[in-house]
Scaffold this motif. Structure first.
Motif, short mmCIF file in Angstrom:
data_model
loop_
_atom_site.label_atom_id
_atom_site.label_comp_id
_atom_site.label_asym_id
_atom_site.label_seq_id
_atom_site.Cartn_x
_atom_site.Cartn_y
_atom_site.Cartn_z
N GLU A 3 0.85 -1.19 0.00
CA GLU A 3 0.00 0.00 0.00
C GLU A 3 0.88 1.24 0.00
OE1 GLU A 3 -3.33 2.11 2.78
OE2 GLU A 3 -3.20 -0.08 2.78
N GLU A 5 2.27 4.90 0.74
CA GLU A 5 2.22 5.78 1.91
C GLU A 5 1.45 7.04 1.53
OE1 GLU A 5 5.67 5.79 4.77
OE2 GLU A 5 6.69 5.46 2.86
N LYS A 6 0.59 7.49 2.42
CA LYS A 6 -0.25 8.65 2.13
C LYS A 6 0.31 9.91 2.78
CE LYS A 6 -4.50 6.00 1.56
NZ LYS A 6 -4.37 5.91 0.14
N ASN A 7 0.17 11.02 2.06
CA ASN A 7 0.59 12.31 2.60
C ASN A 7 -0.31 12.73 3.75
OD1 ASN A 7 2.71 12.86 0.77
ND2 ASN A 7 1.26 13.62 -0.75
N LYS A 8 0.30 13.38 4.73
CA LYS A 8 -0.47 14.01 5.81
C LYS A 8 -0.62 15.50 5.55
CE LYS A 8 0.89 10.72 9.36
NZ LYS A 8 1.64 10.50 10.60
N THR A 169 -2.58 10.60 -7.47
CA THR A 169 -2.84 10.09 -6.13
C THR A 169 -1.65 9.23 -5.72
OG1 THR A 169 -3.90 8.05 -6.86
CG2 THR A 169 -5.32 10.01 -6.62
N GLU A 170 -1.67 8.75 -4.48
CA GLU A 170 -0.57 7.90 -4.00
C GLU A 170 -0.51 6.58 -4.76
OE1 GLU A 170 -2.75 9.44 -2.03
OE2 GLU A 170 -1.63 10.57 -0.52
N GLU A 171 -1.63 6.15 -5.35
CA GLU A 171 -1.69 4.86 -6.04
C GLU A 171 -1.38 4.96 -7.53
OE1 GLU A 171 -4.37 6.05 -4.22
OE2 GLU A 171 -4.02 4.90 -2.39
#
Length: 195
Positions: A3, A5-8, A169-171
C-alpha cells in the motif's frame, strides 16, 4: 503490491509547465508539448460556480452544485518571452523587441504543477485555462526583494468532455507519474501503460 504511503500535509509549488491548446474541427482539442516555466511563486484557484437552489414547498426542493471550473491567480518571478509569444500573442521582432497589440489572439493553455507532500509530491493539471495579460509594475530597489508578476487565470471545463482538472494520487502508476510533465494526461491514453 504494498500500500502506498499517504501524505499528511502538502506544501510548496514547483514544476510549473504550460501546454498550448489547439482547437480544430478535424482534431477537436489537442495539446502541445508541455514547456517548463521556472520561477513559480504561488497559485490560488478558487472554485467557480454557485450552488443552484430551487425553492418549493417552503424548502430547498432541489439543490445542485454548478461546477464552472476555477478562477484565481498565478504568481511568478517573470513571464518568459516564449509564453508572451505563444500564448499572449505578442510578437518579437528580428531585432529583439516585444510588441503587444490589441489585435493579439490569446490562446488557451493547459497548466501543470506540483505541490510537495511529506511522502510524495502531488501533480496537478488544469486542462483549459484562459490567462489574462499581466500588469506592468516595479518599485525602486531598497529591500532586495525581487518583483513578482501576477496573472489572472480562469480554468474552464473542456468543451469536448467537460473535464476541468486531474491530479495524481498515492496509487498512481509509476510510469504515468514519472512522465506527467512530458505530455498532457488524457484518460484514453491509459490503455497503453504497463501495470
Amino acid at each position: 503490491m504494498p500500500e502506498a504511503e499517504k501524505n499528511k500535509v502538502e506544501f510548496g509549488l514547483r514544476n510549473l509547465y504550460y501546454a498550448v491548446v489547439t482547437e480544430t474541427e478535424e482534431d477537436g482539442l489537442t495539446f502541445g508539448t508541455p514547456k517548463k516555466w521556472s520561477g513559480a511563486v504561488s497559485i490560488t484557484m478558487d472554485k467557480s460556480g454557485d450552488m443552484v437552489r430551487f425553492k418549493a414547498d417552503d424548502v430547498d426542493y432541489y439543490t445542485s452544485p454548478n461546477n464552472q471550473g476555477y478562477e484565481g491567480t498565478l504568481t511568478v518571478a517573470l513571464v518568459p518571452d516564449s509564453f508572451k509569444e505563444e500564448v499572449l500573442g505578442e510578437k518579437k521582432t528580428e531585432n529583439g523587441v516585444m510588441i503587444e497589440s490589441t489585435d493579439a489572439k490569446i490562446k488557451r493553455v493547459a497548466l501543470m504543477f506540483e505541490f510537495q507532500g511529506d511522502k510524495k509530491a502531488i501533480r496537478h493539471l488544469l486542462y483549459y485555462c484562459s490567462v489574462d495579460r499581466p500588469s506592468v509594475a516595479s518599485t525602486t530597489k531598497d529591500s532586495g526583494e525581487p518583483n513578482t508578476v501576477e496573472l489572472a487565470i480562469v480554468a474552464s471545463p473542456r468543451p469536448d468532455n467537460n473535464v476541468v482538472k486531474a491530479k495524481t494520487t498515492e496509487e498512481i502508476n509509476a510510469e504515468l507519474y514519472d512522465s506527467w510533465f512530458t505530455k498532457v494526461y488524457e484518460e484514453k491514453d491509459e490503455e497503453s501503460l504497463g501495470n
